[in-house]
Design a protein around this motif. Structure first.
Motif, PDB file in Angstrom:
ATOM      1  N   GLN A 113      29.411  82.041  36.815  1.00 47.24           N
ATOM      2  CA  GLN A 113      28.374  81.027  36.664  1.00 47.24           C
ATOM      3  C   GLN A 113      27.546  80.817  37.921  1.00 47.24           C
ATOM      4  OE1 GLN A 113      30.339  77.647  34.935  1.00 47.24           O
ATOM      5  NE2 GLN A 113      30.212  78.524  32.913  1.00 47.24           N
ATOM      6  N   GLU A 114      27.901  81.431  39.018  1.00 46.63           N
ATOM      7  CA  GLU A 114      27.075  81.324  40.219  1.00 46.63           C
ATOM      8  C   GLU A 114      25.823  82.187  40.097  1.00 46.63           C
ATOM      9  OE1 GLU A 114      29.403  82.116  43.691  1.00 46.63           O
ATOM     10  OE2 GLU A 114      30.954  80.708  43.093  1.00 46.63           O
ATOM     11  N   LYS A 144      17.701  78.202  21.261  1.00 45.52           N
ATOM     12  CA  LYS A 144      17.533  78.665  22.641  1.00 45.52           C
ATOM     13  C   LYS A 144      17.449  80.185  22.641  1.00 45.52           C
ATOM     14  CE  LYS A 144      19.772  78.373  27.124  1.00 45.52           C
ATOM     15  NZ  LYS A 144      20.893  77.877  27.905  1.00 45.52           N
ATOM     16  N   PHE A 166      24.758  83.571  36.881  1.00 52.55           N
ATOM     17  CA  PHE A 166      24.209  83.521  35.534  1.00 52.55           C
ATOM     18  C   PHE A 166      24.474  82.164  34.898  1.00 52.55           C
ATOM     19  CE2 PHE A 166      25.777  87.824  36.398  1.00 52.55           C
ATOM     20  CZ  PHE A 166      24.615  88.560  36.241  1.00 52.55           C
ATOM     21  N   ILE A 167      23.635  81.801  33.968  1.00 55.32           N
ATOM     22  CA  ILE A 167      23.907  80.636  33.136  1.00 55.32           C
ATOM     23  C   ILE A 167      24.634  81.153  31.900  1.00 55.32           C
ATOM     24  CG2 ILE A 167      22.908  78.777  31.763  1.00 55.32           C
ATOM     25  CD1 ILE A 167      20.504  78.874  33.724  1.00 55.32           C
ATOM     26  N   ILE A 168      25.865  80.703  31.724  1.00 53.72           N
ATOM     27  CA  ILE A 168      26.707  81.196  30.641  1.00 53.72           C
ATOM     28  C   ILE A 168      26.942  80.074  29.647  1.00 53.72           C
ATOM     29  CG2 ILE A 168      28.982  82.123  30.063  1.00 53.72           C
ATOM     30  CD1 ILE A 168      29.003  83.308  32.932  1.00 53.72           C
ATOM     31  N   THR A 169      26.765  80.375  28.383  1.00 51.85           N
ATOM     32  CA  THR A 169      27.024  79.424  27.312  1.00 51.85           C
ATOM     33  C   THR A 169      28.110  80.018  26.420  1.00 51.85           C
ATOM     34  OG1 THR A 169      24.708  78.739  27.356  1.00 51.85           O
ATOM     35  CG2 THR A 169      25.999  78.130  25.414  1.00 51.85           C
TER      36      THR A 169
END
Length: 89
Positions: free
Chosen positions: A4-5, A25, A7-10
């Motif tokens: 998560q540093e 989204k 990339f934005i992870i969902t």
């Protein structure tokens, strides 16, 4: 590899949650487990690829099973890659 540093992870726990997210989204990459509690990963893939915005977004499958026929089916439907997730430590 993804953290998560950088990339934005969902994350989602179900196919229904994943489908709801892609309607609200735009993601740059989608990684789908082949087996989810409520849906088959290949079914999720087919639904997502029917959305115009996701025609060219890469989708990768991961699986806990080493099922060659499943891998072949995913790739034949157009998945960008397929990884067997080993539980070895």
């Amino acid at each position: 590899m993804l953290n998560q540093e950088q990339f934005i992870i969902t994350l989602t726990n179900t196919g229904e949650q994943a489908i709801a997210l892609v309607h609200n989204k735009l993601f740059d990459l989608i990684i789908i487990n082949t087996v989810l509690p409520d849906m088959d990963g290949l079914d999720i893939y087919k639904i997502i690829k029917r959305i115009d915005l996701y025609q060219y977004i890469p989708i990768i499958f991961v699986s806990n099973t080493n099922d060659y026929q499943l891998k072949l089916a995913c790739l034949e439907y157009g998945a960008d890659d397929f990884f067997h997730q080993s539980h070895q430590q």
